[in-house]
Design a protein around this motif. Sequence first.
Motif: not given
Length: 435
Positions: A70-71, A156, A158, A270-272, A274-275, A301
Amino acid sequence: MRSARGAGAAPPGARGRGAPESAPETAALASHAGSVLTLLRRAGDSDRAHRAYRRKARQVRLAVLHALMADGPVLARRMTSGAVPPLLEAERLRIYLLSCPSADRDHITRLHEDPSGYHGPDLMVHCPVFKEHLICLVVEPDAPDAPHEPGGAGATLHGPGGAGAPPDARPARHAHPADEEGGVGTGLGEALRRLVRDNPRYVLGVSGAHPLGATAEAYGQAAHALVAARTTPDRVALYHGRSSLVSVLPAPAAARWSRAVLGPLDAVPKTSGDIARLSLIVPRSGVAQLLGLSRNTVTAHIRRTEQALGQDLADVRCRAAVHLALALGSLPVRPAPDDDGPPPALDDLLAAVPAAAWARTLLGRVRERHVRTLRAWIDADTDAQRAARRLGVSRNTVRAHLRAAESALGLDLLTHGSGVHDVVHALRIAELHGF
């Protein structure tokens, strides 16, 4: 004559004493039994502590995979700062995806586990989505820099600069020799190959070599290779890249289109992003299991990302378009004189002559009746039951045709579904070019 002691008199020597003394043998036996019970209690405590340690080690290994998927490696290193596994110091890795009976996974991981809870320089993780899969992250030996497919390191979802996995290439339909390029066939990789050779129920798919930041892409490649491996005599296949759609599209125009599609993601956390990126190569339920999140959290997300993009990522054609935009967004493209012009439509890109040649090559591997099934399946948004009604056949027949197409293409269409993007674009190109 009545005895002088009387009927209730105690025997001689008994008066004034407590309970009878135990024999020496009895006392020794009691002491030994107490020692044995103490040892058993300590052994039980030690066994429980060992099981707890192994359970925690397994959780840490899964967390490292979560972070890499994911990151990227930075988060993974922060999570393991007390004892960073050697894998996170490597430049590149391959993923070996082993399919085996789920009950065998514990034995295999224990066999290669070291005292630190890792697997030497490598990492073996129980797949939380598919219980018969063992995900093995194997360090690629140092080698001269090799070109990396689009969607490379640190990709990613993003913003315009982000990237996802590239359109998937066809894996090799044969096992690779142990001394093949890239160090494949050494260490843990060779041990896995021996397991497959000795166990007829085992199957192994091997990705290409990738930077740590492209672990999700490597996982997708290994899944495609696993599909191909099921039809090879030795049940092992190495992913080999072929010409991708990204490589044949007009670069400046494609870059403008990609920026236009992904630009709204600058406002998305960024989390949204990536998911949502991960959901393009793994089913949503699998994303939740893989990242240790609830399905509602994953959905939230993805919904946030969909709203920014103006796309419905539950629709197969939208997913394919975003997947292509991500792959294009990772390419270094030199600005053209008309780079500030309006972005083209996706159909304008797919109408290019090189794209037609790419689609002919891809679909040419599939029987005509299976291509018809693929069309109906895509039109039904990958719902096999709806596709069966359109074609007037049974759902089992549709799935059999899809399995046959999977085998011919060397792409995963039904397990993870990440290979469907190429099929969507190839069928659209065929429509545009009339073949």
